[in-house]
Design an enzyme around this catalytic site. Structure first.
Site, PDB file in Angstrom:
ATOM      1  N   LYS A 116      18.905  10.634 -40.815  1.00 31.55           N
ATOM      2  CA  LYS A 116      18.005   9.596 -41.294  1.00 31.55           C
ATOM      3  C   LYS A 116      18.034   8.325 -40.424  1.00 31.55           C
ATOM      4  O   LYS A 116      17.003   7.704 -40.178  1.00 31.55           O
ATOM      5  CB  LYS A 116      18.339   9.240 -42.745  1.00 31.55           C
ATOM      6  CG  LYS A 116      18.171  10.399 -43.735  1.00 31.55           C
ATOM      7  CD  LYS A 116      16.723  10.738 -43.933  1.00 31.55           C
ATOM      8  CE  LYS A 116      16.451  11.791 -44.981  1.00 31.55           C
ATOM      9  NZ  LYS A 116      17.464  12.276 -45.823  1.00 31.55           N
ATOM     10  N   GLU A 200      18.584   0.334 -47.447  1.00 29.92           N
ATOM     11  CA  GLU A 200      17.217  -0.135 -47.276  1.00 29.92           C
ATOM     12  C   GLU A 200      16.814  -1.004 -48.463  1.00 29.92           C
ATOM     13  O   GLU A 200      17.366  -0.864 -49.565  1.00 29.92           O
ATOM     14  CB  GLU A 200      16.235   1.043 -47.186  1.00 29.92           C
ATOM     15  CG  GLU A 200      16.358   1.859 -45.918  1.00 29.92           C
ATOM     16  CD  GLU A 200      15.374   3.009 -45.909  1.00 29.92           C
ATOM     17  OE1 GLU A 200      15.146   3.543 -44.812  1.00 29.92           O
ATOM     18  OE2 GLU A 200      14.855   3.387 -46.969  1.00 29.92           O
ATOM     19  N   LYS A 237       9.140  16.339 -55.953  1.00 31.48           N
ATOM     20  CA  LYS A 237       7.693  16.266 -56.154  1.00 31.48           C
ATOM     21  C   LYS A 237       7.245  17.266 -57.215  1.00 31.48           C
ATOM     22  O   LYS A 237       7.754  18.389 -57.284  1.00 31.48           O
ATOM     23  CB  LYS A 237       6.988  16.534 -54.826  1.00 31.48           C
ATOM     24  CG  LYS A 237       7.335  15.525 -53.743  1.00 31.48           C
ATOM     25  CD  LYS A 237       6.890  16.007 -52.371  1.00 31.48           C
ATOM     26  CE  LYS A 237       7.402  15.085 -51.291  1.00 31.48           C
ATOM     27  NZ  LYS A 237       7.127  15.605 -49.929  1.00 31.48           N
ATOM     28  N   GLU A 275       6.777  10.905 -43.822  1.00 26.44           N
ATOM     29  CA  GLU A 275       6.705  10.400 -45.189  1.00 26.44           C
ATOM     30  C   GLU A 275       6.911   8.886 -45.232  1.00 26.44           C
ATOM     31  O   GLU A 275       7.754   8.337 -44.528  1.00 26.44           O
ATOM     32  CB  GLU A 275       7.743  11.105 -46.057  1.00 26.44           C
ATOM     33  CG  GLU A 275       7.590  12.625 -46.033  1.00 26.44           C
ATOM     34  CD  GLU A 275       8.256  13.306 -47.217  1.00 26.44           C
ATOM     35  OE1 GLU A 275       9.010  12.633 -47.947  1.00 26.44           O
ATOM     36  OE2 GLU A 275       8.012  14.509 -47.403  1.00 26.44           O
ATOM     37  N   ASN A 289       9.801  15.379 -42.125  1.00 24.55           N
ATOM     38  CA  ASN A 289      10.165  16.765 -42.386  1.00 24.55           C
ATOM     39  C   ASN A 289       9.609  17.623 -41.260  1.00 24.55           C
ATOM     40  O   ASN A 289       8.394  17.688 -41.054  1.00 24.55           O
ATOM     41  CB  ASN A 289       9.612  17.230 -43.734  1.00 24.55           C
ATOM     42  CG  ASN A 289      10.346  16.580 -44.893  1.00 24.55           C
ATOM     43  OD1 ASN A 289      11.576  16.574 -44.917  1.00 24.55           O
ATOM     44  ND2 ASN A 289       9.623  16.010 -45.831  1.00 24.55           N
ATOM     45  N   ARG A 291       8.938  20.694 -40.661  1.00 24.17           N
ATOM     46  CA  ARG A 291       8.643  22.041 -41.160  1.00 24.17           C
ATOM     47  C   ARG A 291       7.342  21.999 -41.936  1.00 24.17           C
ATOM     48  O   ARG A 291       6.737  20.944 -42.127  1.00 24.17           O
ATOM     49  CB  ARG A 291       9.767  22.511 -42.096  1.00 24.17           C
ATOM     50  CG  ARG A 291      10.019  21.539 -43.248  1.00 24.17           C
ATOM     51  CD  ARG A 291      10.940  22.075 -44.302  1.00 24.17           C
ATOM     52  NE  ARG A 291      11.395  21.057 -45.231  1.00 24.17           N
ATOM     53  CZ  ARG A 291      10.714  20.564 -46.238  1.00 24.17           C
ATOM     54  NH1 ARG A 291       9.474  20.977 -46.458  1.00 24.17           N
ATOM     55  NH2 ARG A 291      11.232  19.655 -47.041  1.00 24.17           N
ATOM     56  N   VAL A 294       5.959  22.303 -48.912  1.00 24.05           N
ATOM     57  CA  VAL A 294       5.553  23.069 -50.088  1.00 24.05           C
ATOM     58  C   VAL A 294       4.088  22.774 -50.415  1.00 24.05           C
ATOM     59  O   VAL A 294       3.313  23.665 -50.769  1.00 24.05           O
ATOM     60  CB  VAL A 294       6.444  22.716 -51.305  1.00 24.05           C
ATOM     61  CG1 VAL A 294       5.949  23.421 -52.566  1.00 24.05           C
ATOM     62  CG2 VAL A 294       7.897  23.065 -51.032  1.00 24.05           C
TER      63      VAL A 294
END
Length: 448
Positions: A116, A200, A237, A275, A289, A291, A294
């Site tokens: 991250k 953060e 989500k 994101e 991400n 990849r 979903v």
């Protein structure tokens, strides 16, 4: 182009890849644990290989088992789906070392974006807006307290290697910092083997907006708009849609270009999602991400593209089949994630499906590996399907979702279908007036 690919996954995403490959004339190999011997992806693939017992570390997460399955069957490439090994840089390197192709980004891109802090530093250098926070890992409680006082509370402490909502703790006030800091470190250590954390500023009413990007690995990249994934439970989500109801065309074009330019500069290959938290007209990067997501079907619906097909194309060395100026949004799409879980506690509900009927009709897509008589094993994620609808506008998409949910039958196990019936009765869902905390508050009042 590949002659044969292996899908290193299970369930609906394995079926999704098989379908795309079949349309391209590519043979497929399914891998499965002993618990998945009767799974639909095993039935649908051209070949199948049992790679171990039910436990994921001994089957779907086993490097030797998956590489051996490729060698036995002659598969030239591996599609990881999402989850499992889809963002494991070590696995990608091993795949390449064996002369195989990983259908996804490079090991280096996965490694950089998987951390991250490194991801945030990389994106900041590429011109992507980020959430105010620490300039790296925070090693001590005293340092954390000083940063909290400097930024102002609330703040969020995140495990560097975290994901899926684990290793994330909010400190509302200075008095909460010690508990939040120590808990985040402990969760990072126990879940990811890394107790490093960073801090953060915690935004109070943001939306979760993600930008779909796609690169060809040759310095060219595009964005395919945004998805709003603000309806979440415990950082997971639940309900996703595209385009976002709160994002203007001008904002979409601006942030989309920033993201496409960023991944083009690093020669990113394949599908990726950047994101953001979005609040008061500002975007703040939180993670990338590396990849397929979903929720990728809602993007496919509004742009009329097959993202899995594109993944396979660019991995084989071909160019993308579209350019940025050819991508135009058509209508609105919504996806709801259906889990085999018992309400109100959302506890897993594995078991035998006694009756299954998928909804149909114009603008309805059901991605699921269920069938009558199938036994959902207790060893894996509880996701059993995704119901995706597409309409000319958001109102039509919501009406279509309501109709499709009414047609859907899943008997034999408890599911989260009643949750979506209840949500569709809420005014905020129809107006789109919600943020990432809305569903948690609603559940406290109505379900939990």
């Amino acid at each position: 182009m590949f002659n044969k690919i292996l899908i290193a996954n299970r369930g609906e995403i394995a079926l999704r890849v098989i379908r795309a490959a079949r349309e391209m004339g590519i043979a497929t190999v399914a891998v499965h644990s002993t618990a998945d011997a009767d799974a639909m992806h095993v039935r649908m693939a051209d070949e199948s290989v049992c790679i171990g017992p039910p436990a994921s570390p001994q089957s779907y997460l086993s490097f030797p088992a998956i590489i051996s399955a490729c060698e036995i069957t002659g598969a030239e490439a591996i599609h990881p789906g999402y989850g499992f090994l889809s963002e494991n840089a070590q696995f990608v390197q091993i795949v390449e070392d064996h002369g195989l192709t990983f259908i996804g980004p490079t090991a280096e891109h996965i490694r950089v974006m998987g951390d991250k802090i490194t991801a945030k530093d990389t994106m900041k250098a590429l011109g992507v807006p980020c959430v105010p926070g620490s300039d790296g890992g925070v090693a001590t409680l005293a340092e954390a307290q000083a940063l909290g006082n400097e930024m102002g509370y609330p703040v969020i402490i995140k495990a560097t290697a975290g994901g899926g909502g684990r290793g994330m703790k909010v400190a509302e006030t200075a008095a909460d910092m010690e508990r939040a800091f120590m808990t985040a470190r402990a969760e990072g250590k126990s879940n990811f083997g890394n107790d490093e954390v960073y801090i953060e500023k915690y935004l109070t009413t943001p939306r979760h907006i993600e930008i779909q990007v796609f690169g060809d690995g040759k310095g060219r990249a595009v964005h395919l708009g945004e998805r709003d994934c603000s309806l979440q439970r415990r950082h997971q989500k639940v309900f996703e849609e595209a385009p976002g109801p709160a994002i203007s065309a001008e904002e979409r074009a601006a942030i989309g270009k920033v993201c496409a330019d960023a991944v083009a500069k690093i020669n990113y290959i394949g599908a990726g999602t950047i994101e953001f938290l979005y609040e008061n007209g500002e975007f703040y990067f939180i993670e990338m991400n590396t990849r397929l997501q979903v929720e990728h079907p809602v993007t496919e619906a509004i742009f009329g593209v097959d993202l899995v097909r594109e993944q396979i194309r660019v991995a084989s060395g071909m160019d993308m089949s579209f350019q940025q100026d050819e991508l135009e949004i058509n209508g609105h799409s919504i996806e709801v994630r259906l889990n085999a879980e018992k309400l109100p506690d959302f506890t897993p509900s594995p078991g035998r499906i006694t009756q299954y009927h998928a909804p149909g009709g114009l603008g309805v897509r059901m991605d699921s590996a269920l069938y009558d008589g199938y036994s959902i094993p207790p060893y894996y994620d509880s996701l059993i399907g995704k119901l995706i609808v597409h309409g000319r506008d958001r109102a039509e998409a919501l009406a279509r979702l309501n109709r499709a949910l009414g047609e859907l039958i899943v008997d034999g196990v408890d599911t989260t279908i009643p949750l979506f019936h209840a949500l569709l009765a809420e005014k905020a869902i129809h107006t789109g007036d919600y943020n990432i905390h809305w569903l948690e508050h609603w559940l406290e009042q109505h379900v939990e």
